[in-house]
Write an enzyme that holds these catalytic residues in place. Structure first.
Site, PDB file in Angstrom:
ATOM      1  N   TYR A 164     -14.819  -3.472 122.597  1.00  0.00           N
ATOM      2  CA  TYR A 164     -14.177  -4.374 122.611  1.00  0.00           C
ATOM      3  C   TYR A 164     -14.221  -6.011 122.999  1.00  0.00           C
ATOM      4  CZ  TYR A 164      -9.542  -7.464 123.025  1.00  0.00           C
ATOM      5  OH  TYR A 164      -8.129  -8.123 122.699  1.00  0.00           O
ATOM      6  N   LYS A 168     -15.949  -9.037 120.543  1.00  0.00           N
ATOM      7  CA  LYS A 168     -15.480 -10.297 121.070  1.00  0.00           C
ATOM      8  C   LYS A 168     -16.396 -11.570 121.315  1.00  0.00           C
ATOM      9  CE  LYS A 168     -10.891  -9.266 120.178  1.00  0.00           C
ATOM     10  NZ  LYS A 168     -10.045 -10.000 119.083  1.00  0.00           N
TER      11      LYS A 168
HETATM   12  N1  NAD Z   1      -2.222  -9.456 122.886  1.00  0.00           N
HETATM   13  C1  NAD Z   1      -3.074  -9.943 123.915  1.00  0.00           C
HETATM   14  O1  NAD Z   1      -2.441  -9.929 124.768  1.00  0.00           O
HETATM   15  C2  NAD Z   1      -4.656 -10.292 123.280  1.00  0.00           C
HETATM   16  C3  NAD Z   1      -4.814 -10.426 123.920  1.00  0.00           C
HETATM   17  C4  NAD Z   1      -6.527 -10.882 123.936  1.00  0.00           C
HETATM   18  C5  NAD Z   1      -7.118 -11.024 122.505  1.00  0.00           C
HETATM   19  N2  NAD Z   1      -6.020  -9.849 122.086  1.00  0.00           N
HETATM   20  C6  NAD Z   1      -6.200 -10.571 120.288  1.00  0.00           C
HETATM   21  O2  NAD Z   1      -5.533 -11.154 119.949  1.00  0.00           O
HETATM   22  C7  NAD Z   1      -5.071  -9.939 118.516  1.00  0.00           C
HETATM   23  C8  NAD Z   1      -3.813 -10.104 117.897  1.00  0.00           C
HETATM   24  O3  NAD Z   1      -3.490  -9.051 118.478  1.00  0.00           O
HETATM   25  P1  NAD Z   1      -1.486  -8.697 119.486  1.00  0.00           P
HETATM   26  O4  NAD Z   1      -1.372  -8.098 120.716  1.00  0.00           O
HETATM   27  O5  NAD Z   1      -0.505  -9.236 117.952  1.00  0.00           O
HETATM   28  O6  NAD Z   1      -2.578  -6.984 118.629  1.00  0.00           O
HETATM   29  P2  NAD Z   1      -1.071  -6.299 117.869  1.00  0.00           P
HETATM   30  O7  NAD Z   1      -1.308  -4.449 117.772  1.00  0.00           O
HETATM   31  O8  NAD Z   1       0.195  -6.694 117.934  1.00  0.00           O
HETATM   32  O9  NAD Z   1      -1.597  -6.553 115.902  1.00  0.00           O
HETATM   33  C9  NAD Z   1      -2.810  -5.728 115.482  1.00  0.00           C
HETATM   34  C10 NAD Z   1      -2.475  -5.683 113.816  1.00  0.00           C
HETATM   35  O10 NAD Z   1      -4.252  -5.774 112.905  1.00  0.00           O
HETATM   36  C11 NAD Z   1      -3.588  -4.772 111.978  1.00  0.00           C
HETATM   37  N3  NAD Z   1      -4.755  -4.242 111.592  1.00  0.00           N
HETATM   38  C12 NAD Z   1      -5.503  -3.270 112.393  1.00  0.00           C
HETATM   39  N4  NAD Z   1      -6.495  -3.120 112.200  1.00  0.00           N
HETATM   40  C13 NAD Z   1      -6.425  -3.603 110.745  1.00  0.00           C
HETATM   41  C14 NAD Z   1      -7.688  -3.619 109.373  1.00  0.00           C
HETATM   42  N5  NAD Z   1      -8.605  -2.682 109.833  1.00  0.00           N
HETATM   43  N6  NAD Z   1      -6.756  -4.827 108.840  1.00  0.00           N
HETATM   44  C15 NAD Z   1      -6.597  -5.063 108.528  1.00  0.00           C
HETATM   45  N7  NAD Z   1      -5.743  -4.947 109.607  1.00  0.00           N
HETATM   46  C16 NAD Z   1      -5.896  -4.191 111.148  1.00  0.00           C
HETATM   47  C17 NAD Z   1      -1.831  -3.877 112.547  1.00  0.00           C
HETATM   48  O11 NAD Z   1      -1.810  -3.041 111.534  1.00  0.00           O
HETATM   49  C18 NAD Z   1      -1.634  -4.765 113.305  1.00  0.00           C
HETATM   50  O12 NAD Z   1      -0.688  -5.299 112.771  1.00  0.00           O
HETATM   51  C19 NAD Z   1      -6.323  -9.069 118.070  1.00  0.00           C
HETATM   52  O13 NAD Z   1      -7.863  -9.804 117.788  1.00  0.00           O
HETATM   53  C20 NAD Z   1      -6.784  -9.149 120.099  1.00  0.00           C
HETATM   54  O14 NAD Z   1      -7.441  -8.441 120.145  1.00  0.00           O
HETATM   55  C21 NAD Z   1      -5.028 -10.143 122.087  1.00  0.00           C
END
Ligand code: NAD
Length: 301
Positions: A164, A168
């Site tokens: 991951y 990133k």
């Molecule tokens: N939530 C946090 O605190 C946090 C922190 C750092 C980074 N991020 C990043 O922010 C982004 C969103 O995270 P989140 O917390 O909303 O996650 P989440 O798991 O709630 O949502 C991720 C979404 O991506 C979709 N997805 C996964 N694989 C896919 C694919 N191959 N094709 C199309 N869609 C796909 C899933 O179905 C889901 O709806 C991610 O890139 C995550 O790494 C989140």
């Protein structure tokens, strides 16, 4: 409709859940037509369903917005192409891409499988390339457009997330390369490192010092997609709750020179006193956590 993004067409990958859903809804509320692209998978990338993207499209249209659901796996090249073609066929142009889709497969490096590595790199890093590549070709012709990548604070290193973290970090370099390469065509590229309460952050084993909601991330995305941010490119922003912070532009910090070519002996004699003294803050923090845990484990008295 507030109209901050009136007449724009924006694709949001991962737009069916978590932060992506909040972004898709906010972008639509600001007047953009939205492609909600989501494979509808579980947190490790399992059990796809098209219902997730369709549900967000239903929410947007019920609020008077315009949206189309695309249920493809964004790690596939043809999915990126189909997504951008869908936008062009429906609305004639593509003004913004927000790449939010992501999965987690956590494992210590010495136990990580090839599949755990490949799936995470494919969804995050290649999942940015598949859409940015096809969007960039259109945006170059239009001489306008905004690409927004989703990185993470974990890009600086993370214990059981080498896959991951590497994805990133790759996204930061990729976004910076897009910013440099597309600047002359009027196209911007920036990255957001979010922190927000979602199913993904609920999975992180440590308590995060800063936390907020997925809806807190959306205003910054809307701003970066808008004409007001045409001069903003090559930036990485942390967004969490009511905080927005910018990361530094990477640069060398100190240098040393030999009289001619370096030898290992000379390097050994001089490196520690001048170069390479910065400790990784993460290592110190982990040490603190371990010591605190060890002292709690000791019975009192
Ligand atoms: N939530 C946090 O605190 C946090 C922190 C750092 C980074 N991020 C990043 O922010 C982004 C969103 O995270 P989140 O917390 O909303 O996650 P989440 O798991 O709630 O949502 C991720 C979404 O991506 C979709 N997805 C996964 N694989 C896919 C694919 N191959 N094709 C199309 N869609 C796909 C899933 O179905 C889901 O709806 C991610 O890139 C995550 O790494 C989140």
């Amino acid at each position: 409709m507030a109209g901050f993004l009136a007449d724009k067409v924006v694709a949001v990958t991962g737009g069916g859940g978590g932060i992506g859903r909040a972004v898709a809804r906010a972008v639509a509320e600001e007047g953009a037509k939205v492609l909600v692209a989501d494979y509808g998978v579980g947190m490790a990338g399992e059990d796809p369903t098209s219902e997730v993207a369709q549900a967000v499209v239903a929410e947007i249209t019920q609020n008077g917005g315009e949206a189309i659901a695309v249920g493809d796996d964004i790690s596939k090249m043809e999915s990126g192409e189909r997504l951008i073609n869908t936008a062009i066929e429906a609305w004639g142009h593509i003004d913004g891409v927000v790449a939010v889709a992501g999965i987690l497969r956590e494992r210590m490096l010495f136990n990580m499988s090839e599949d755990e590595w490949d799936a995470v790199i494919a969804t995050h890093l290649k999942g940015h390339f598949t859409v940015f590549r096809h969007a960039a070709a259109m945006m170059r012709k239009q001489e306008s457009g905004s690409l927004i990548g989703f990185t993470s604070g974990a890009y600086v290193g993370s214990v059981a997330q080498a896959n991951y973290s590497a994805a990133k970090g790759g996204i930061v370099s990729f976004v910076r390369s897009a910013a440099v390469g597309l600047h002359r065509y009027g196209v911007t590229a920036n990255a957001i490192a979010p922190v927000a309460r979602t199913r993904m952050s609920a999975n992180v084993p440590v308590e995060l010092a800063e936390m907020g909601d997925a809806e807190d991330i959306a205003p910054m995305v809307v701003y970066l997609l808008s004409d007001k941010a045409k001069h903003v490119t090559g930036q990485v922003y942390t967004v969490v709750g009511s905080k927005i912070a910018v990361w530094n532009q990477p640069t060398e910090v100190r240098a040393m020179w030999a009289d001619g070519r370096w030898t290992p002996e000379l390097i050994a004699a001089r490196l520690d006193s001048n170069i390479g003294q910065e400790r990784m803050g993460l290592i110190d923090k982990l040490e603190e956590i371990r010591q605190a845990a060890a002292s709690q484990d000791k019975p009192n008295g």
